[in-house]
Design a protein around this motif. Structure first.
Motif, PDB file in Angstrom:
ATOM      1  N   PRO A  12       0.453  49.229  79.127  1.00 16.10           N
ATOM      2  CA  PRO A  12       1.512  49.584  78.184  1.00 16.10           C
ATOM      3  C   PRO A  12       1.327  48.928  76.819  1.00 16.10           C
ATOM      4  O   PRO A  12       0.767  47.832  76.720  1.00 16.10           O
ATOM      5  N   CYS A  13       1.802  49.609  75.789  1.00 14.76           N
ATOM      6  CA  CYS A  13       1.763  49.088  74.431  1.00 14.76           C
ATOM      7  C   CYS A  13       2.968  49.638  73.675  1.00 14.76           C
ATOM      8  O   CYS A  13       3.199  50.848  73.694  1.00 14.76           O
ATOM      9  N   THR A  14       3.742  48.783  73.060  1.00 14.57           N
ATOM     10  CA  THR A  14       4.878  49.229  72.254  1.00 14.57           C
ATOM     11  C   THR A  14       4.361  49.908  70.999  1.00 14.57           C
ATOM     12  O   THR A  14       3.553  49.338  70.270  1.00 14.57           O
ATOM     13  N   GLY A  15       4.811  51.124  70.736  1.00 17.10           N
ATOM     14  CA  GLY A  15       4.285  51.910  69.634  1.00 17.10           C
ATOM     15  C   GLY A  15       4.840  51.541  68.271  1.00 17.10           C
ATOM     16  O   GLY A  15       5.660  50.635  68.129  1.00 17.10           O
ATOM     17  N   GLY A  77       3.904  47.047  68.732  1.00 18.18           N
ATOM     18  CA  GLY A  77       4.372  47.525  67.439  1.00 18.18           C
ATOM     19  C   GLY A  77       5.862  47.364  67.234  1.00 18.18           C
ATOM     20  O   GLY A  77       6.507  46.477  67.811  1.00 18.18           O
ATOM     21  N   TYR A  78       6.439  48.279  66.461  1.00 17.90           N
ATOM     22  CA  TYR A  78       7.765  48.084  65.889  1.00 17.90           C
ATOM     23  C   TYR A  78       8.882  48.888  66.551  1.00 17.90           C
ATOM     24  O   TYR A  78      10.032  48.807  66.117  1.00 17.90           O
ATOM     25  N   GLY A 276      17.818  54.729  66.991  1.00 15.00           N
ATOM     26  CA  GLY A 276      17.391  54.167  68.263  1.00 15.00           C
ATOM     27  C   GLY A 276      16.326  54.969  68.989  1.00 15.00           C
ATOM     28  O   GLY A 276      16.024  56.106  68.638  1.00 15.00           O
ATOM     29  N   LEU A 277      15.760  54.353  70.010  1.00 14.06           N
ATOM     30  CA  LEU A 277      14.658  54.971  70.746  1.00 14.06           C
ATOM     31  C   LEU A 277      15.092  56.205  71.520  1.00 14.06           C
ATOM     32  O   LEU A 277      14.256  57.036  71.877  1.00 14.06           O
ATOM     33  N   GLY A 278      16.382  56.345  71.754  1.00 19.67           N
ATOM     34  CA  GLY A 278      16.873  57.516  72.464  1.00 19.67           C
ATOM     35  C   GLY A 278      16.649  58.809  71.711  1.00 19.67           C
ATOM     36  O   GLY A 278      16.680  59.901  72.307  1.00 19.67           O
ATOM     37  N   ASP A 279      16.419  58.703  70.396  1.00 17.16           N
ATOM     38  CA  ASP A 279      16.184  59.888  69.566  1.00 17.16           C
ATOM     39  C   ASP A 279      14.698  60.163  69.322  1.00 17.16           C
ATOM     40  O   ASP A 279      14.351  61.019  68.507  1.00 17.16           O
ATOM     41  N   GLY A 296       9.440  60.188  59.115  1.00 19.00           N
ATOM     42  CA  GLY A 296      10.452  59.910  60.118  1.00 19.00           C
ATOM     43  C   GLY A 296      10.575  58.411  60.341  1.00 19.00           C
ATOM     44  O   GLY A 296       9.578  57.695  60.336  1.00 19.00           O
ATOM     45  N   ILE A 297      11.806  57.918  60.493  1.00 19.34           N
ATOM     46  CA  ILE A 297      12.013  56.499  60.783  1.00 19.34           C
ATOM     47  C   ILE A 297      12.989  56.359  61.945  1.00 19.34           C
ATOM     48  O   ILE A 297      13.823  57.223  62.186  1.00 19.34           O
ATOM     49  N   VAL A 298      12.851  55.246  62.670  1.00 24.06           N
ATOM     50  CA  VAL A 298      13.766  54.928  63.757  1.00 24.06           C
ATOM     51  C   VAL A 298      14.497  53.640  63.402  1.00 24.06           C
ATOM     52  O   VAL A 298      13.862  52.608  63.138  1.00 24.06           O
ATOM     53  N   ILE A 299      15.814  53.704  63.348  1.00 18.83           N
ATOM     54  CA  ILE A 299      16.619  52.523  63.035  1.00 18.83           C
ATOM     55  C   ILE A 299      16.932  51.798  64.336  1.00 18.83           C
ATOM     56  O   ILE A 299      17.654  52.312  65.194  1.00 18.83           O
ATOM     57  N   MET A 300      16.377  50.598  64.478  1.00 15.70           N
ATOM     58  CA  MET A 300      16.553  49.835  65.705  1.00 15.70           C
ATOM     59  C   MET A 300      17.796  48.953  65.666  1.00 15.70           C
ATOM     60  O   MET A 300      18.353  48.604  66.699  1.00 15.70           O
TER      61      MET A 300
END
Length: 313
Positions: A12-15, A77-78, A276-279, A296-300
């Motif tokens: 596994p690797c966080t993207g 990653g982030y 969030g990651l749900g999107d 595209g950006i994901v707001i954590m």
């Protein structure tokens, strides 16, 4: 490329290789950042410090081939609440640059900024960006304008052409009309010569050829896009003496220079924000649809965005 195994990523690797946020802790040898600093994190992690690119000169750095790469190979990653980053490849955010602007700049911005700088042009000269309305291209148009260049934007999507105009390109060319029409339009505004340099950020099969065709004799094409093969008719490359250069990402100092340019000229990122990651599925669907305008950006952590908007960061 990670999904297709091109990067040799071990799972596994966080993207995600682009990120911005607030420093919550620093290592014992970190001197240039402190807790509370707002930062842009880079893709490079644990560069070796001994290879030719690490030794410099700083502004010629491509990247350290011995390093790990956040979200890509050897480092997470982030797409997470917290991320470890390499302070040597991070940059402090100017007060006027938001997290939502900075995150896409961490790779897309750094990459196309390097391409524009590598073209080596002087103020008033003409530069073209092929793929000018994409995630990298719309930033490149704004960077080039901020650096005093005259800009031709070339794209093949209605959304891309719209974003190219919004970025302030002096000439907007619809690539769907074909190379002959594109060359005619470009020569019309460049005294019959073509642009001095072109930065290609499109992975379309014909994009590299188009880039050469609209570039003047003895001009430079900087290839940033990464298709399976870069295809150029030999007549364009050889008979017209086009210099072809590959470019990947800017150096740490150039990243800081880019952020100062963004702050000074109010350069904007056309960001498509997801919460969030749900999107993530929605983001990927938009990215692969060809309808995305910009990045595209994901707001954590929405609280950081809210605090930033209230000026309390």
């Amino acid at each position: 490329m990670v999904q297709h195994g091109i990067m040799g990523t071990k799972l596994p690797c966080t993207g995600s290789h682009e990120g911005s946020g607030t420093v919550v802790a620093v290592g014992s040898s970190v001197k240039n950042f402190k807790v509370g600093d707002r930062v842009m994190g880079g893709i490079i992690y644990h560069s070796c410090g001994t290879c030719g690119d690490c030794r410099g000169p700083e502004t010629s750095t491509q990247y350290c081939t011995n390093a790990a790469y956040c979200g890509v190979k050897g480092a997470d990653g982030y797409f997470a609440e917290y991320a470890r980053i390499d302070s040597r490849w991070a940059a402090k955010l100017p007060d006027k640059v938001s997290f939502e602007t900075a995150a896409p700049l961490a790779c897309a911005g750094c990459t196309v900024y390097k391409g524009v700088v590598l073209a080596g042009l002087k103020k008033g000269e003409w530069i073209a960006l092929v793929g000018s309305g994409g995630g990298l291209g719309h930033l490149g148009v704004q960077f080039a304008k901020a650096l005093g260049l005259k800009v031709v934007g070339v794209d093949a999507r209605d959304e891309g052409l719209e974003l190219t105009r919004k970025g302030g390109a002096d000439l907007v060319v619809d690539a769907r009309k074909g190379d002959e029409a594109a060359v005619k339009e470009v020569k019309h505004v460049t005294n019959g010569e073509g642009v001095a340099a072109t930065v290609n950020v499109s992975d379309a099969k014909t994009a590299a050829a188009t880039s050469c065709a609209i570039t003047r004799m003895h001009g430079t094409v900087v290839q940033v896009a990464q298709p399976d093969n870069v295809t150029i008719p030999f007549q364009e490359l050889i008979f017209r003496d086009i210099r072809l250069r590959g470019s990947l990402i800017c150096s740490a100092q150039e990243a800081n220079d880019m952020l100062q340019l963004v702050s000074k000229h109010n350069i904007s990122v056309n960001a498509n924000a997801f919460k969030g990651l749900g999107d993530m599925e929605k983001l990927i669907e938009l990215a692969e649809s060809g309808k995305m305008k910009g990045k595209g950006i994901v707001i954590m952590d929405q609280s950081q965005i809210d605090a930033e908007g209230k000026g309390v960061m």
